[in-house]
Enzyme design. Structure first.
Site, short mmCIF file in Angstrom:
data_model
loop_
_atom_site.label_atom_id
_atom_site.label_comp_id
_atom_site.label_asym_id
_atom_site.label_seq_id
_atom_site.Cartn_x
_atom_site.Cartn_y
_atom_site.Cartn_z
N LYS A 199 1.62 11.39 -1.61
CA LYS A 199 0.91 10.80 -0.94
C LYS A 199 0.83 9.49 0.12
CE LYS A 199 -3.84 10.69 0.26
NZ LYS A 199 -5.84 11.29 0.19
N ARG A 209 -11.42 8.72 7.85
CA ARG A 209 -11.84 7.64 7.66
C ARG A 209 -13.42 7.57 7.92
NH1 ARG A 209 -7.90 3.85 5.08
NH2 ARG A 209 -6.72 5.65 3.85
N ARG A 220 -5.12 1.51 0.25
CA ARG A 220 -5.29 1.50 -1.43
C ARG A 220 -4.19 2.18 -1.82
NH1 ARG A 220 -9.67 5.34 -0.84
NH2 ARG A 220 -10.35 6.55 1.24
N GLU A 236 7.46 11.54 -8.14
CA GLU A 236 6.04 11.75 -8.47
C GLU A 236 5.94 13.87 -8.12
OE1 GLU A 236 2.95 10.99 -8.33
OE2 GLU A 236 3.22 8.39 -8.16
N LYS A 251 2.33 14.26 2.19
CA LYS A 251 1.36 13.99 2.75
C LYS A 251 2.01 12.71 3.97
CE LYS A 251 -3.64 12.93 3.42
NZ LYS A 251 -4.69 12.72 2.37
N SER A 277 -4.50 13.45 10.04
CA SER A 277 -6.09 12.77 11.25
C SER A 277 -5.21 12.61 11.99
CB SER A 277 -7.18 12.36 10.55
OG SER A 277 -6.84 11.42 10.16
N TYR A 316 -5.09 20.82 10.98
CA TYR A 316 -6.39 21.17 12.08
C TYR A 316 -5.97 21.81 13.21
CZ TYR A 316 -8.10 16.26 9.07
OH TYR A 316 -7.83 15.95 8.32
C1 PBG Z 1 -8.60 11.25 0.33
C2 PBG Z 1 -7.90 12.03 1.38
C3 PBG Z 1 -7.71 11.28 2.62
C4 PBG Z 1 -7.43 12.31 3.54
C5 PBG Z 1 -7.06 13.48 2.45
N1 PBG Z 1 -7.89 13.77 1.58
C6 PBG Z 1 -7.92 10.15 2.69
C7 PBG Z 1 -7.44 9.27 2.28
O1 PBG Z 1 -5.99 8.91 1.31
O2 PBG Z 1 -7.47 8.25 2.53
C8 PBG Z 1 -6.08 12.13 4.87
C9 PBG Z 1 -6.48 13.24 5.75
C10 PBG Z 1 -6.47 12.95 7.24
O3 PBG Z 1 -6.15 11.53 7.87
O4 PBG Z 1 -6.68 14.10 7.76
N2 PBG Z 1 -9.89 12.46 0.00
#
Ligand code: PBG
Length: 326
Positions: A199, A209, A220, A236, A251, A277, A316
């Site tokens: 990730k 967010r 992060r 990983e 991701k 997203s 989505y």
């Molecule tokens: C963390 C999480 C995130 C997403 C899925 N799980 C946000 C992040 O890591 O900042 C993002 C998913 C998306 O952008 O569609 N709980």
């Protein structure tokens, strides 16, 4: 190598020929629909940056989930959005039996049983007042091992609430092993772990967010990966498989198709990819301007993610795709 008699267009002549030689399949059962359920709202609330996606009430979630399952999606991934006043430094509302995510999991488990694969995001960022994916130490850094203890409690609460799959997404070292041990000790030996293995610290999570009302300031990057690091991503993935991940995920998806391909080539377990997203919003915005055709581009991106080697895609558009392909 020369193929003087080959005319590749010959196999593109009719729709039936094209269908016969299609290499990559895209089927609703391969797609997982991420859904948001919020506490303290009486009507579902649109997410401005993700046209067509909403924060659900418990009731609207039940209806939308039943529709998506009837349409044939492969699974549902649930995210909880608590009230701001219920957030605290350790994300207690994520563990609480009456926390919104756990309550919604019980709703869907009772409505849908084993008709679908019910998944939960196993992370703290939606539940903490500081918005980080973990618990902080006295210096304000995310404490890896304390966080893993909390993840175990989260995962067990989610499994108790009916999740078939838990999805640790916080990128702590050792999180999969800790959760596997914790689930087994609690008797949840059949609960599947879908590990967000590679990730990346991505700008493409921006709209998410808003979707979860994140309290995060900062970034992060001490736990999510540098977008330039492919070798580390595969490390990983291997670590998570070694720790007991049943499915590994990459991701975001579209900017990381090389990582998806490499993970698919090495992984003995199914590989998922998350079309996040920002990928959704970008395409939706361009389509809203009539610059591109939404359905064509959405299907093309999902086919590309499948072609790169993803067995499962979180998107989505999962329910929409089921309709388009019907
Ligand atoms: C963390 C999480 C995130 C997403 C899925 N799980 C946000 C992040 O890591 O900042 C993002 C998913 C998306 O952008 O569609 N709980």
């Amino acid at each position: 190598m020369a193929f003087p008699r080959h005319r590749p267009r010959r196999l593109r002549t009719t729709p039936a020929l094209r269908r016969l030689v299609a290499e990559t399949t895209l089927e609703p059962r391969q797609l997982v629909l991420p859904m948001f359920v919020a506490d303290g709202i009486s009507e579902s609330r649109p997410i401005a940056s993700m046209p067509g996606v909403v924060q659900h009430t418990r009731d609207s979630l039940r209806r939308a989930a039943a529709d998506a399952v009837a349409a044939g999606v492969g699974g549902l991934m649930l995210f909880g959005v608590p009230r701001d006043e219920d957030k605290d430094p350790t994300g207690s509302v994520g563990v609480a039996e009456d926390g919104i995510l756990n309550v919604a999991l019980r709703d869907l488990a009772s409505d849908l049983g084993d008709d679908t694969v019910l998944m939960a995001d196993t992370c703290l960022d939606e539940f903490t007042d500081h918005g980080h994916c973990g618990v902080l130490d006295s210096a304000g850094r995310v404490d890896n091992d304390l966080t893993n203890k909390r993840y175990v409690e989260l995962a067990v609460a989610q499994a108790d609430s009916g999740a078939h799959v838990v999805g640790p997404s916080g990128m702590m070292d050792g999180q999969v092993a800790a959760i596997r041990d914790g689930l087994d000790a609690a008797g949840h030996t059949d609960t599947v772990i879908l590990a967000y293995a590679a990730k990346f610290a991505s700008g493409f999570y921006g709209p998410f967010r808003e979707a979860v009302g994140s309290s995060l300031r900062g970034d992060r990057r001490t736990y999510q990966q540098n977008p330039g690091n492919a070798r580390e991503a595969l490390h990983e993935v291997e670590l998570d498989i070694d720790e007991g991940a049943d499915i590994v995920m990459v991701k975001p998806a579209m900017g990381y198709l090389d990582v998806v391909r490499a993970a698919a080539d090495l992984s003995p377990v199914p590989v998922a990819a998350y079309q996040v997203s920002g990928e959704y919003s970008m395409i939706s915005a361009a389509a809203a301007n009539d610059w591109i055709d939404l359905q064509t581009v959405a299907l093309e991106t999902l086919t590309s993610i499948r072609r790169a080697g993803a067995d499962i895609v979180l998107t989505y558009w999962a329910a929409d795709v089921a309709g388009w392909l019907a």
